[in-house]
Motif scaffolding. Structure first.
Motif, PDB file in Angstrom:
ATOM      1  N   PHE A  60       3.649   1.993  -1.380  1.00 41.49           N
ATOM      2  CA  PHE A  60       4.233   2.515  -2.625  1.00 41.49           C
ATOM      3  C   PHE A  60       3.409   2.211  -3.871  1.00 41.49           C
ATOM      4  O   PHE A  60       3.565   2.886  -4.888  1.00 41.49           O
ATOM      5  N   ALA A  61       2.543   1.213  -3.809  1.00 41.95           N
ATOM      6  CA  ALA A  61       1.848   0.814  -5.042  1.00 41.95           C
ATOM      7  C   ALA A  61       0.459   1.432  -5.180  1.00 41.95           C
ATOM      8  O   ALA A  61      -0.085   1.485  -6.279  1.00 41.95           O
ATOM      9  N   GLN A  62      -0.133   1.882  -4.080  1.00 50.25           N
ATOM     10  CA  GLN A  62      -1.491   2.427  -4.193  1.00 50.25           C
ATOM     11  C   GLN A  62      -1.472   3.897  -4.575  1.00 50.25           C
ATOM     12  O   GLN A  62      -0.785   4.691  -3.926  1.00 50.25           O
ATOM     13  N   LYS A  63      -2.201   4.203  -5.615  1.00 50.95           N
ATOM     14  CA  LYS A  63      -2.229   5.579  -6.120  1.00 50.95           C
ATOM     15  C   LYS A  63      -3.676   6.022  -6.309  1.00 50.95           C
ATOM     16  O   LYS A  63      -4.590   5.201  -6.310  1.00 50.95           O
ATOM     17  N   LYS A  64      -3.827   7.324  -6.553  1.00 49.93           N
ATOM     18  CA  LYS A  64      -5.176   7.848  -6.801  1.00 49.93           C
ATOM     19  C   LYS A  64      -5.727   7.261  -8.097  1.00 49.93           C
ATOM     20  O   LYS A  64      -4.949   6.890  -8.986  1.00 49.93           O
ATOM     21  N   GLU A  65      -7.034   7.216  -8.206  1.00 54.16           N
ATOM     22  CA  GLU A  65      -7.661   6.565  -9.359  1.00 54.16           C
ATOM     23  C   GLU A  65      -7.317   7.224 -10.694  1.00 54.16           C
ATOM     24  O   GLU A  65      -7.385   6.597 -11.730  1.00 54.16           O
ATOM     25  N   LEU A  70      -5.033  -5.335  -2.561  1.00 55.89           N
ATOM     26  CA  LEU A  70      -5.092  -3.878  -2.712  1.00 55.89           C
ATOM     27  C   LEU A  70      -6.291  -3.431  -3.546  1.00 55.89           C
ATOM     28  O   LEU A  70      -6.630  -2.253  -3.567  1.00 55.89           O
ATOM     29  N   ARG A 119       3.052   2.218 -19.367  1.00 50.77           N
ATOM     30  CA  ARG A 119       1.992   3.232 -19.388  1.00 50.77           C
ATOM     31  C   ARG A 119       2.537   4.637 -19.167  1.00 50.77           C
ATOM     32  O   ARG A 119       2.166   5.569 -19.881  1.00 50.77           O
ATOM     33  N   LYS A 120       3.386   4.787 -18.156  1.00 49.15           N
ATOM     34  CA  LYS A 120       3.950   6.131 -17.901  1.00 49.15           C
ATOM     35  C   LYS A 120       4.980   6.523 -18.964  1.00 49.15           C
ATOM     36  O   LYS A 120       4.847   7.585 -19.581  1.00 49.15           O
ATOM     37  N   PHE A 158      -4.420   8.311 -11.548  1.00 47.68           N
ATOM     38  CA  PHE A 158      -2.946   8.285 -11.664  1.00 47.68           C
ATOM     39  C   PHE A 158      -2.482   8.229 -13.114  1.00 47.68           C
ATOM     40  O   PHE A 158      -1.525   8.886 -13.493  1.00 47.68           O
ATOM     41  N   TYR A 159      -3.158   7.462 -13.939  1.00 40.83           N
ATOM     42  CA  TYR A 159      -2.713   7.290 -15.332  1.00 40.83           C
ATOM     43  C   TYR A 159      -3.379   8.282 -16.298  1.00 40.83           C
ATOM     44  O   TYR A 159      -3.076   8.269 -17.486  1.00 40.83           O
ATOM     45  N   THR A 190       0.836  -1.210   0.000  1.00 45.79           N
ATOM     46  CA  THR A 190       0.000   0.000   0.000  1.00 45.79           C
ATOM     47  C   THR A 190       0.867   1.256   0.000  1.00 45.79           C
ATOM     48  O   THR A 190       0.548   2.255  -0.642  1.00 45.79           O
ATOM     49  N   TYR A 210      -1.191  -8.735  -4.496  1.00 42.75           N
ATOM     50  CA  TYR A 210      -1.739  -7.573  -5.195  1.00 42.75           C
ATOM     51  C   TYR A 210      -3.270  -7.535  -5.119  1.00 42.75           C
ATOM     52  O   TYR A 210      -3.864  -6.456  -5.128  1.00 42.75           O
ATOM     53  N   PRO A 270     -10.850   3.618  -2.473  1.00 40.41           N
ATOM     54  CA  PRO A 270     -11.029   4.128  -3.841  1.00 40.41           C
ATOM     55  C   PRO A 270      -9.705   4.531  -4.476  1.00 40.41           C
ATOM     56  O   PRO A 270      -9.451   5.695  -4.754  1.00 40.41           O
ATOM     57  N   LYS A 271      -8.855   3.547  -4.675  1.00 38.15           N
ATOM     58  CA  LYS A 271      -7.536   3.790  -5.257  1.00 38.15           C
ATOM     59  C   LYS A 271      -7.216   2.692  -6.257  1.00 38.15           C
ATOM     60  O   LYS A 271      -7.904   1.685  -6.309  1.00 38.15           O
ATOM     61  N   ILE A 272      -6.153   2.907  -7.012  1.00 40.39           N
ATOM     62  CA  ILE A 272      -5.698   1.849  -7.903  1.00 40.39           C
ATOM     63  C   ILE A 272      -4.286   1.438  -7.489  1.00 40.39           C
ATOM     64  O   ILE A 272      -3.596   2.191  -6.815  1.00 40.39           O
ATOM     65  N   SER A 273      -3.901   0.240  -7.888  1.00 44.07           N
ATOM     66  CA  SER A 273      -2.547  -0.198  -7.538  1.00 44.07           C
ATOM     67  C   SER A 273      -1.676  -0.162  -8.786  1.00 44.07           C
ATOM     68  O   SER A 273      -2.105  -0.567  -9.867  1.00 44.07           O
ATOM     69  N   VAL A 274      -0.470   0.326  -8.594  1.00 42.71           N
ATOM     70  CA  VAL A 274       0.465   0.433  -9.718  1.00 42.71           C
ATOM     71  C   VAL A 274       1.222  -0.880  -9.843  1.00 42.71           C
ATOM     72  O   VAL A 274       1.762  -1.382  -8.871  1.00 42.71           O
ATOM     73  N   ASP A 275       1.210  -1.427 -11.028  1.00 45.44           N
ATOM     74  CA  ASP A 275       1.863  -2.709 -11.253  1.00 45.44           C
ATOM     75  C   ASP A 275       2.916  -2.536 -12.355  1.00 45.44           C
ATOM     76  O   ASP A 275       3.226  -1.412 -12.746  1.00 45.44           O
TER      77      ASP A 275
END
Lengths: 69, 618
Positions: free
Chosen positions: A60-65, B259, B499-500, A67-68, A58, B256, B488-493
């Motif tokens: 480092f990997a969880q970001k705002k919706e 999350l 993508r970035k 994010f992309y 959480t 994962y 209400p978040k997304i996880s970066v994989d």
């Protein structure tokens, strides 16, 4: 309903532990196979480890919706 | 010669004919008839190798039928039927056509006897499946589908490169065991593990599957990853790296999954985790582990389809796909049948005794114990715990019983939820029945496995051990329930890596590179224009060059002497003479000489040659 499910789980979990003492592992391979109710210990440790992993992920990997976006 | 057709062709023919049927009822019957015909076809397919066609000197084999291919063939056709029942209410014919093509190509991969046939069906599978995502018709789905197809094209290219090197090295196109080592095998393995969603090449799955249509995602869960497991079983059994990749991906998926807030994305991460068991089983390479992988693929296809159908039913009815949007709705009161059927899938994936996951997952774990691999054994155990924690507890709790965290309120009005259409419930019922049937009576499945089975899941030790593991995990879940809710978040994989930088690449291409392109284009256009202008009369080229330099020199001189302004007219005159010279077209009457140009050049050449000869002679 939720409370009932919660207590049912906890009760069954507690009851299942002594059962392990009456079961003998037929094909013990690893040293831990000889410990009674080892699977119960695995369950607790495993769940704890995963919840710990969640906390780490959480951070480092969880970001705002968006994010992309 | 046999009279039956390759099962792949039955579905592909179905895909071609389906759009021609106008009557909806007829189309629905046809949708169910195709998998039924394919199933009967499978029953009549004898063991052996047939449907061999020579093409450019290579044998293309469409029917290599043995126990391994038949096991996958059966489950593919079964899930095709269940999926079609689930999708009966969908009016968009294109979705069903894409699904038929996808299923047909997966069956083509399953029964392919050579790597060229395998490759062709492999690519059709990638292209047809992306439409099941794009038919969702929103931006997220379009973007995710695009990323999905790009990753699969990359994997397909790696596979093709590997195949070409392999064929040129060995001369064999046989689709069978490949010795691991060397570039060819590594590229082929890369192509396969991309489709199996092995980390770090897994992000396409958790990215794209949740964006697919409700019915399309059911098909997606079944074919791509499991056909990859099938080809791994064929080609790379006993490859050590697969043991570790499999065990790590089993844990990675569950770590994962916790999350996730999107219910289908959570389930998608569990596909990665469950395929990890299968990949590890392939890597272990024993008869028991290979049987375990095959059995787990069979069971996984059924229960994962069931789980996606359950989650899909919730999305279909409520229009919401996030745990945070579903909490506090008390859906268990409104959708009890869906909940019950989902829980059968939840128990199956969690390997609860009497459900099918128990008889297949324990086989892979037992195979790791048999080979005395403690780390692999523990990692697979950890993944089992995580699976029950999320799919068996967190997800159903979050969807059907979830409470709003303290201090927050349900802002929107009550959701008008009810059970989904009957066809959806029937499909879920069929999958549930099969999950329990194969769980209670595993011999049905064991008879389909490629090797003789010497494994008894229902020993007291196994049953009590697994029950304890699950119950204690469940108890821990209730204690830590607050930490397991959705956010209400997304996880970066690992998709971050494309993508970035992808956005940066797009900026780089559309700004500096575009600017460079325009400059180059303008430079070359000018050059071409000048050359075209000069080529009107090449004889004047020396004259124009002299006049041009004359102009430049005079220009500089006048500027240096400070008389530039006074001489402006003279310079303009020079410029206009150059322009006039450029405009003069070649006219042979104007440039007529006493002798022809060719003769002149020849004489000059002879003169020069003669001079050199004369000098050398002296």
């Amino acid at each position: 309903m939720r409370k009932m499910l919660k207590w049912l789980f906890i009760l069954l979990a507690v009851l299942s532990i002594p059962v392990g003492f009456f079961i003998k592992h037929e094909h013990a391979v690893f040293f831990w196979d000889k410990i009674p109710s080892i699977e119960a210990i695995f369950g607790v440790i495993g769940a704890f480890l995963l919840i710990l992993a969640t906390a780490i992920l959480t951070s480092f990997a969880q970001k705002k919706e968006d994010f992309y976006d | 010669m046999i009279d039956i057709a390759p099962p792949a062709f039955i579905f592909i023919l179905g895909a071609i004919l389906l759009p021609l049927l106008r009557e909806r009822r007829l189309r629905q019957v046809f949708q169910l008839l195709i998998p039924l015909i394919a199933f009967i076809d499978l029953l009549y397919m004898p063991k052996g190798t047939y449907w061999v066609y020579n093409f450019l000197g290579y044998d293309l084999i469409l029917g290599r039928v043995d126990k391994l291919s038949m096991c996958f063939g059966y489950v593919f056709v079964i899930v095709a039927f269940v999926g079609m029942v689930y999708a009966l209410h969908v009016r968009e014919v294109g979705q069903h056509t894409a699904a038929f093509l996808y299923i047909g190509s997966a069956l083509g991969v399953t029964f392919a006897g050579d790597i060229f046939t395998l490759y062709v069906f492999w690519e059709i599978m990638a292209v047809s499946s992306v439409f099941l995502i794009w038919y969702q018709r929103d931006k997220a789905a379009l973007d995710a589908g695009f990323r999905y197809i790009m990753v699969h094209i990359f994997g397909g290219c790696a596979l093709l490169a590997g195949i070409i090197i392999h064929v040129s090295n060995t001369g064999s196109t046989n689709f069978g065991f490949i010795e691991y080592g060397g570039l060819a095998s590594q590229l082929i393995l890369l192509g396969f593990i991309i489709n199996a969603a092995v980390p770090p090449f897994h992000a396409w799955l958790s990215d794209a599957y949740p964006e697919a249509t409700v019915t399309g995602s059911v098909f997606l869960t079944a074919f791509t990853t499991k056909s990859a497991v099938y080809v791994l079983l064929r080609t790379f059994p006993g490859v050590e790296i697969l043991v570790w990749l499999g065990a790590i991906m089993a844990v990675y998926g569950v770590a994962y999954a916790v999350l996730e807030n999107d219910i289908r994305r959570l389930l998608a991460y569990h596909i990665i985790s469950q395929v990890g068991y299968m990949v590890a089983g392939v890597g272990l390479g024993t008869e028991m582990s290979m049987n375990g992988s095959t059995a787990h693929a069979f069971c996984h296809i059924l229960y994962k389809a069931l789980l996606f159908m359950g989650a899909g039913a919730v999305i279909y009815v409520t229009g919401r796909r996030k745990l945070t949007d579903l909490q506090g709705r008390n859906l268990y009161k409104k959708m009890p049948i869906t909940l019950s059927l989902y829980m059968i899938g939840g128990f199956s994936i969690s390997a609860v005794p009497l459900f099918n996951g128990f008889i297949s997952k324990t086989m892979v774990i037992a195979a790791s114990a048999e080979l005395e691999r403690p780390v692999i054994y523990l990692l697979l155990h950890l993944a089992s715990i995580g699976t029950f924690l999320h799919t068996g507890l967190k997800l159903p709790y979050g969807i059907w019983f979830g409470r709003v965290p303290e201090g927050e309120k349900v802002e929107e009005e009550e959701i008008e939820a009810k059970e989904p259409p009957l066809n959806m419930l029937i499909a879920m019922g069929m999958a549930s029945f099969l999950c329990i049937l194969t769980g209670v009576y595993p011999e049905i499945l064991y008879n389909l496995l490629p090797y003789p089975v010497h494994f008894h899941p229902y020993t007291l030790n196994h049953v009590v051990g697994m029950t304890q593991l699950l119950l204690l995990t469940g108890a821990a879940f209730w204690l830590y329930i607050d930490k397991l809710g959705g956010e209400p978040k997304i996880s970066v994989d690992t998709d971050w890596f494309y993508r970035k930088p992808g956005v940066l690449l797009l900026w780089f291409v559309s700004n500096p590179m575009q600017d460079l392109r325009l400059r180059l284009q303008s430079f070359f256009t000018r050059m071409v224009t000048n050359v075209a202008s000069l080529s009107k009369n090449p004889i004047l080229l020396p004259e124009i060059t002299v006049r041009y330099f004359h102009l430049k020199i005079m220009n500089r001189l006048y500027q240096a002497s400070g008389t530039y302004k006074d001489k402006a007219d003279e310079l303009k005159g020079l410029e206009s003479r150059i322009a006039a010279a450029k405009e003069m077209r070649y006219d042979e009457n104007v440039y007529r000489r006493p002798i022809g140009l060719g003769v002149l050049i020849a004489i000059i050449f002879l003169l020069v040659y003669g001079l050199i000869y004369f000098i050398r002679l002296r």
